[in-house]
Write an enzyme that holds these catalytic residues in place. Structure first.
Site, PDB file in Angstrom:
ATOM      1  N   CYS A 143      42.927  46.588  25.472  1.00  0.00           N
ATOM      2  CA  CYS A 143      43.734  45.781  24.526  1.00  0.00           C
ATOM      3  C   CYS A 143      43.461  44.280  24.586  1.00  0.00           C
ATOM      4  CB  CYS A 143      45.210  46.024  24.786  1.00  0.00           C
ATOM      5  SG  CYS A 143      45.628  47.748  24.868  1.00  0.00           S
ATOM      6  N   ARG A 178      36.204  37.524  35.598  1.00  0.00           N
ATOM      7  CA  ARG A 178      35.370  38.734  35.515  1.00  0.00           C
ATOM      8  C   ARG A 178      36.104  39.937  36.107  1.00  0.00           C
ATOM      9  NH1 ARG A 178      30.487  36.687  36.803  1.00  0.00           N
ATOM     10  NH2 ARG A 178      30.400  37.482  38.910  1.00  0.00           N
ATOM     11  N   SER A 179      37.401  40.035  35.806  1.00  0.00           N
ATOM     12  CA  SER A 179      38.162  41.206  36.252  1.00  0.00           C
ATOM     13  C   SER A 179      37.629  42.447  35.544  1.00  0.00           C
ATOM     14  CB  SER A 179      39.643  41.019  35.920  1.00  0.00           C
ATOM     15  OG  SER A 179      39.833  41.057  34.526  1.00  0.00           O
ATOM     16  N   ASP A 201      32.813  33.807  37.608  1.00  0.00           N
ATOM     17  CA  ASP A 201      33.900  33.960  38.581  1.00  0.00           C
ATOM     18  C   ASP A 201      33.529  33.240  39.865  1.00  0.00           C
ATOM     19  OD1 ASP A 201      32.370  35.616  40.126  1.00  0.00           O
ATOM     20  OD2 ASP A 201      33.711  37.332  40.047  1.00  0.00           O
TER      21      ASP A 201
END
Lengths: 311, 311
Positions: A143, A178-179, A201
């Site tokens: 999402c 950068r999860s 990151d």
């Protein structure tokens, strides 16, 4: 000297259009799709977010049911919801266990009900630029990354002079975060649409781009720093969960499109001196994309039987 | 006072039996199964382990091929190996990226070739005590937990007076380590076989046990400490990656079976004063289980076509 031409965008002006379309879609379906959200932590902000989701769902005719469970009962709860024909979508408020076990839980959600797009099938499709799971059935995109893509489209960053799938050609975009659930998927999506994408990151900066062959997206290491990538970026998207982190305005390219998706404010006020567009928050858009994913899956399940391929 | 009745077990005496059986199995298959190992980090101990695996494979007729790749090329390499009919098993030396992206990579390995048993289908089956993927085809169990189960069986901890699946009835077992690839799966396997199982990590102690219904294993929180669980445990299994961590001998139950699977020595020498059996290392057994998983998958693929169910 403040450049007064910066447009500060409230995403409501974008999300309301999608919400109205969704409401029409739901009205036409003449049913009441049901979304089940599992809350298995004591996180107060998750409870607030859940209530917000509920109100937003009820407004357009989606039944939202919050199920508060002990984390030890979460997996069983998900399996029940997977098998319950009255449930159309399943979501979980993370983190629950933290670390690898949360990813295991993400894979326990049936792909037929995975409104968050976090199960392996959808992740794999996204990274490999596989846009359809079947004829007429698009793969589900997480999402928040999807919300940002739609915002960029609305802002005209996507160039409709180019073909679908190439509409970010010629753009340089930096994503700071950068999860596994937002930053990495977002960088991949932007690269898949043709952007030259830098993913930042603490470990350094990677470049995401399209490679040849069926695995369209490729990741390569760089030795670049923010000083190298920010001045050449047409779009900078930041989502660093740290109150102290600020994107340095002096490094930004004049006219940049700046988007913040952190709950902290990653851009200082001075961003408006450099940016042509600044989007300070995207939460409303994320919820609408969740609802849109729900309606896609709702339609898929009511359509002719189909099978998810193993990737 | 040293109790000289403690038996210190070199797992070679167990693994050699399995190795001989495997060699016979491979000779009878009249083929040369091929295992591909991907090395995508610069970890010197992984290189050493890879060479050790190679020698052990060649000894019994398995072709082992080490593929050294940049980590950015790992996913593509796995996909190629998945699709290559000449490859029978795929393994990866972790960590590569660390964190969630490694679990994504684990799910990119085809379940038809997943000798490490780390893809979601096998994990889910294991946690839910689903032992078969099809008639006559057992689900694949991760190598290290499987090695420890087989060691416990050899040592007589599994009681064959009880039915298959209940042979740890009446046993209390403590597992110190709750990693996603060893400690947690091991605790689940032991609970699935009927043991009262405590799972220890820095966050506290959970109890793994079987619940009613199809999800046979259940996890519950406890407020116990090592002082509560060690004195009542018939078996203590430790795998803490910390040179300083030692299981306190004074808390152990006299006659305990003590097993170390850490590369560090988690039990002090004094363990021999309390334990009836001490297994200081299990590495050789892990490799044999890897080879055994390879041969299972090799046979499955050569058997009639079958399909993995989505869990």
């Amino acid at each position: 000297m403040v450049d007064s031409t910066c447009r500060v965008v409230d995403v409501k002006e974008i999300s309301n259009n999608y919400r109205d379309d969704l409401k029409e879609w739901i009205d036409q379906s003449r049913a009441r799709p049901r979304l089940v959200g599992f809350l298995a932590n004591k996180d107060q902000s998750a409870i607030t977010y859940a209530k917000w989701t509920q109100r937003s769902c009820e407004e357009i005719g989606i039944k939202f049911e919050l199920r508060q469970v002990e984390r030890e009962d979460l997996e069983e709860g998900i399996i029940e919801a997977n098998e319950d024909r009255r449930v159309d979508g399943v979501m979980v408020y993370y983190p629950v266990f933290g670390g690898g076990h949360d990813q295991y839980i993400q894979n326990c959600v049936s792909p037929f009900k995975d409104v968050e797009g976090l199960c392996h099938t959808f992740r794999f499709n996204m990274y490999h630029n596989i846009r359809f799971i079947d004829v007429q059935k698009k793969s589900i995109i997480p999402c928040t990354p999807l919300a940002i893509v739609k915002i960029l489209d609305h802002l005209g960053v996507y160039n409709h002079e180019f073909d679908y799938g190439d509409q970010l050609n010629g753009k340089v975009i930096t994503v700071i975060n950068r999860s596994e659930v937002v930053g990495r998927p977002l960088a991949a999506l932007l690269a898949n649409d043709g952007a030259k994408t830098y993913s930042v990151d603490l470990d350094g900066i990677l470049q995401f781009h399209r490679g040849p062959g069926k695995q369209k997206h490729r990741v390569t290491s760089t030795d670049k720093t923010l000083k190298d990538v920010l001045p050449v970026s047409d779009v900078v998207i930041a989502g660093v969960p740290d109150k102290k982190f600020k994107v340095p305005t002096e490094l930004l390219k004049p006219g940049v499109v700046a988007i913040n998706f952190s709950t902290d404010r990653n851009f200082p006020d001075s961003v408006k001196e450099k940016a042509s567009v600044f989007v300070p928050a995207i939460g409303k858009m994320t919820i609408v994309m969740l609802q849109r994913n729900l309606m896609r899956l709702y339609d898929y399940r009511r359509d002719a039987p189909f099978r998810f391929r193993f990737s």
